[in-house]
Motif scaffolding. Sequence first.
Motif, PDB file in Angstrom:
ATOM      1  N   ARG A   1      -0.860  -6.519 -15.017  1.00  0.00           N
ATOM      2  CA  ARG A   1       0.048  -6.705 -13.789  1.00  0.00           C
ATOM      3  C   ARG A   1      -0.044  -5.188 -13.343  1.00  0.00           C
ATOM      4  O   ARG A   1      -0.125  -4.055 -13.934  1.00  0.00           O
ATOM      5  CB  ARG A   1       1.461  -7.070 -14.052  1.00  0.00           C
ATOM      6  CG  ARG A   1       1.689  -8.310 -14.668  1.00  0.00           C
ATOM      7  CD  ARG A   1       3.233  -8.710 -14.834  1.00  0.00           C
ATOM      8  NE  ARG A   1       3.102  -9.886 -15.586  1.00  0.00           N
ATOM      9  CZ  ARG A   1       4.048 -10.253 -16.401  1.00  0.00           C
ATOM     10  NH1 ARG A   1       4.861  -9.126 -16.768  1.00  0.00           N
ATOM     11  NH2 ARG A   1       4.125 -11.557 -16.728  1.00  0.00           N
ATOM     12  N   GLN A   2       0.012  -5.052 -11.882  1.00  0.00           N
ATOM     13  CA  GLN A   2       0.007  -3.990 -11.118  1.00  0.00           C
ATOM     14  C   GLN A   2       1.145  -3.131 -11.256  1.00  0.00           C
ATOM     15  O   GLN A   2       2.254  -3.846 -11.287  1.00  0.00           O
ATOM     16  CB  GLN A   2      -0.391  -4.063  -9.752  1.00  0.00           C
ATOM     17  CG  GLN A   2      -0.734  -3.101  -8.887  1.00  0.00           C
ATOM     18  CD  GLN A   2      -1.211  -3.063  -7.558  1.00  0.00           C
ATOM     19  OE1 GLN A   2      -1.401  -4.318  -7.057  1.00  0.00           O
ATOM     20  NE2 GLN A   2      -1.773  -2.053  -6.782  1.00  0.00           N
ATOM     21  N   LEU A   3       1.194  -1.877 -11.232  1.00  0.00           N
ATOM     22  CA  LEU A   3       2.503  -1.010 -11.496  1.00  0.00           C
ATOM     23  C   LEU A   3       2.318  -0.156 -10.070  1.00  0.00           C
ATOM     24  O   LEU A   3       1.400   0.227  -9.498  1.00  0.00           O
ATOM     25  CB  LEU A   3       2.391   0.094 -12.597  1.00  0.00           C
ATOM     26  CG  LEU A   3       2.483  -0.739 -13.690  1.00  0.00           C
ATOM     27  CD1 LEU A   3       2.564   0.418 -14.875  1.00  0.00           C
ATOM     28  CD2 LEU A   3       3.855  -1.501 -14.032  1.00  0.00           C
ATOM     29  N   TYR A   4       3.595   0.221  -9.446  1.00  0.00           N
ATOM     30  CA  TYR A   4       3.832   0.899  -8.422  1.00  0.00           C
ATOM     31  C   TYR A   4       4.624   2.125  -8.627  1.00  0.00           C
ATOM     32  O   TYR A   4       5.742   2.127  -9.566  1.00  0.00           O
ATOM     33  CB  TYR A   4       4.557   0.206  -7.440  1.00  0.00           C
ATOM     34  CG  TYR A   4       3.807  -1.005  -6.729  1.00  0.00           C
ATOM     35  CD1 TYR A   4       2.993  -0.782  -5.692  1.00  0.00           C
ATOM     36  CD2 TYR A   4       3.763  -2.273  -7.346  1.00  0.00           C
ATOM     37  CE1 TYR A   4       1.968  -2.013  -5.044  1.00  0.00           C
ATOM     38  CE2 TYR A   4       2.931  -3.264  -6.966  1.00  0.00           C
ATOM     39  CZ  TYR A   4       1.945  -3.220  -5.910  1.00  0.00           C
ATOM     40  OH  TYR A   4       1.421  -4.231  -5.210  1.00  0.00           O
TER      41      TYR A   4
ATOM     42  N   VAL B   1      10.280   6.446  -9.661  1.00  0.00           N
ATOM     43  CA  VAL B   1      10.299   5.247 -10.776  1.00  0.00           C
ATOM     44  C   VAL B   1       8.979   4.706 -10.736  1.00  0.00           C
ATOM     45  O   VAL B   1       8.235   4.492  -9.918  1.00  0.00           O
ATOM     46  CB  VAL B   1      11.474   4.269 -10.969  1.00  0.00           C
ATOM     47  CG1 VAL B   1      12.826   4.928 -10.787  1.00  0.00           C
ATOM     48  CG2 VAL B   1      11.273   3.463  -9.457  1.00  0.00           C
ATOM     49  N   ILE B   2       8.581   4.020 -12.113  1.00  0.00           N
ATOM     50  CA  ILE B   2       7.574   3.162 -12.270  1.00  0.00           C
ATOM     51  C   ILE B   2       7.968   1.906 -12.260  1.00  0.00           C
ATOM     52  O   ILE B   2       8.709   1.444 -13.077  1.00  0.00           O
ATOM     53  CB  ILE B   2       6.557   3.527 -13.316  1.00  0.00           C
ATOM     54  CG1 ILE B   2       6.277   5.053 -13.374  1.00  0.00           C
ATOM     55  CG2 ILE B   2       5.299   2.688 -13.449  1.00  0.00           C
ATOM     56  CD1 ILE B   2       5.396   5.317 -12.243  1.00  0.00           C
TER      57      ILE B   2
ATOM     58  N   HIS C   1       9.736   4.564  -0.914  1.00  0.00           N
ATOM     59  CA  HIS C   1       8.593   4.143  -0.657  1.00  0.00           C
ATOM     60  C   HIS C   1       7.648   4.178  -1.559  1.00  0.00           C
ATOM     61  O   HIS C   1       7.747   4.858  -2.646  1.00  0.00           O
ATOM     62  CB  HIS C   1       8.147   5.151   0.746  1.00  0.00           C
ATOM     63  CG  HIS C   1       7.935   6.382   0.012  1.00  0.00           C
ATOM     64  ND1 HIS C   1       8.576   7.538   0.133  1.00  0.00           N
ATOM     65  CD2 HIS C   1       6.496   7.184  -0.081  1.00  0.00           C
ATOM     66  CE1 HIS C   1       8.095   8.542  -0.350  1.00  0.00           C
ATOM     67  NE2 HIS C   1       6.876   8.350  -0.535  1.00  0.00           N
ATOM     68  N   VAL C   2       6.407   3.567  -1.441  1.00  0.00           N
ATOM     69  CA  VAL C   2       5.465   3.543  -2.462  1.00  0.00           C
ATOM     70  C   VAL C   2       4.690   4.651  -2.312  1.00  0.00           C
ATOM     71  O   VAL C   2       3.974   5.170  -1.451  1.00  0.00           O
ATOM     72  CB  VAL C   2       4.481   2.190  -1.996  1.00  0.00           C
ATOM     73  CG1 VAL C   2       3.227   2.145  -3.018  1.00  0.00           C
ATOM     74  CG2 VAL C   2       5.193   1.027  -2.457  1.00  0.00           C
ATOM     75  N   MET C   3       4.339   5.210  -3.511  1.00  0.00           N
ATOM     76  CA  MET C   3       3.558   6.565  -3.721  1.00  0.00           C
ATOM     77  C   MET C   3       2.384   6.170  -4.166  1.00  0.00           C
ATOM     78  O   MET C   3       1.247   6.965  -3.860  1.00  0.00           O
ATOM     79  CB  MET C   3       4.532   7.752  -4.613  1.00  0.00           C
ATOM     80  CG  MET C   3       5.463   8.311  -3.866  1.00  0.00           C
ATOM     81  SD  MET C   3       5.965   9.628  -4.999  1.00  0.00           S
ATOM     82  CE  MET C   3       4.883  10.712  -5.169  1.00  0.00           C
ATOM     83  N   ASP C   4       2.252   5.342  -5.222  1.00  0.00           N
ATOM     84  CA  ASP C   4       0.946   5.239  -5.855  1.00  0.00           C
ATOM     85  C   ASP C   4       1.028   3.563  -6.237  1.00  0.00           C
ATOM     86  O   ASP C   4       1.890   3.056  -6.607  1.00  0.00           O
ATOM     87  CB  ASP C   4       0.762   6.075  -7.068  1.00  0.00           C
ATOM     88  CG  ASP C   4      -0.654   5.802  -7.620  1.00  0.00           C
ATOM     89  OD1 ASP C   4      -1.687   5.353  -6.855  1.00  0.00           O
ATOM     90  OD2 ASP C   4      -0.578   6.001  -8.882  1.00  0.00           O
ATOM     91  N   ASN C   5      -0.302   3.086  -6.364  1.00  0.00           N
ATOM     92  CA  ASN C   5      -0.371   1.578  -6.639  1.00  0.00           C
ATOM     93  C   ASN C   5      -1.526   1.114  -7.184  1.00  0.00           C
ATOM     94  O   ASN C   5      -2.201   0.157  -7.267  1.00  0.00           O
ATOM     95  CB  ASN C   5      -0.323   0.732  -5.402  1.00  0.00           C
ATOM     96  CG  ASN C   5      -1.511   0.722  -4.420  1.00  0.00           C
ATOM     97  OD1 ASN C   5      -2.118   1.754  -4.494  1.00  0.00           O
ATOM     98  ND2 ASN C   5      -1.429   0.204  -3.346  1.00  0.00           N
TER      99      ASN C   5
ATOM    100  N   SER D   1       0.950  -1.132   0.128  1.00  0.00           N
ATOM    101  CA  SER D   1      -0.175  -0.075  -0.032  1.00  0.00           C
ATOM    102  C   SER D   1       1.020   1.417  -0.053  1.00  0.00           C
ATOM    103  O   SER D   1       2.134   1.112   0.237  1.00  0.00           O
ATOM    104  CB  SER D   1      -0.925  -0.196   1.160  1.00  0.00           C
ATOM    105  OG  SER D   1      -0.127  -0.111   2.499  1.00  0.00           O
ATOM    106  N   LYS D   2       0.169   2.073  -0.168  1.00  0.00           N
ATOM    107  CA  LYS D   2       0.999   3.620  -0.262  1.00  0.00           C
ATOM    108  C   LYS D   2       1.769   3.789   0.741  1.00  0.00           C
ATOM    109  O   LYS D   2       0.897   3.677   2.137  1.00  0.00           O
ATOM    110  CB  LYS D   2      -0.039   4.571  -0.609  1.00  0.00           C
ATOM    111  CG  LYS D   2      -0.534   4.738  -1.841  1.00  0.00           C
ATOM    112  CD  LYS D   2      -1.682   5.777  -2.051  1.00  0.00           C
ATOM    113  CE  LYS D   2      -2.434   5.689  -3.239  1.00  0.00           C
ATOM    114  NZ  LYS D   2      -3.475   6.804  -3.480  1.00  0.00           N
ATOM    115  N   GLY D   3       2.933   4.404   1.015  1.00  0.00           N
ATOM    116  CA  GLY D   3       3.616   4.685   2.267  1.00  0.00           C
ATOM    117  C   GLY D   3       4.512   3.570   2.648  1.00  0.00           C
ATOM    118  O   GLY D   3       5.374   4.062   3.376  1.00  0.00           O
TER     119      GLY D   3
END
Length: 163
Positions: free
Chosen positions: A116-119, A131-132, A51-55, A32-34
């Motif tokens: 597929r999911q991108l982060y 980065v993605i 850290h994850v900014m968007d998923n 998840s984000k964060g």
Amino acid sequence: MCLLKMHQQPATRGWVRKDCLARGLKFPKDLSKGQQVYAKHPESGNYCLGHVMDNSKTVTYYSIEYNEGASSQDTYPEDIHNYNCIQDGPPPIGAAVEFFCHGKRVTGYLRGILERQLYELCFRDGEGTIVIAEREEFYHPDEELPGCFEKAQAIKFNPERTD
């Protein structure tokens, strides 16, 4: 905040983790984000903390079986030349498809559609590099890491670290 430098590199189609999966290493599928992660920095090539900014984004690939007997799980829809997949959607499963690879016309058959999911990942590098990436391309701090990569190595290359 990560707003300064965006590296929109295309997803590398999961090749980073295939060897890890083959050896039975497990990793959490969804983040998840964060949440903190270790990912390869696009400029230094070293694994750094971020850290994850968007998923919320995804990427679509086509599974293609080539006429020569090989197959691919990561052909982009826009690479298909005898169908307008972007406007009209995917060809029917089993349809003959054409695309160019290294300047050569290649033909095959559509065998499936993969999503597929991108982060969106932000590094703590003082520049806000983003980065993605696909999930297979980065590591959660609690997951089992492959033998060739150690957390200490990632921490060593983290520009934010001061000790």
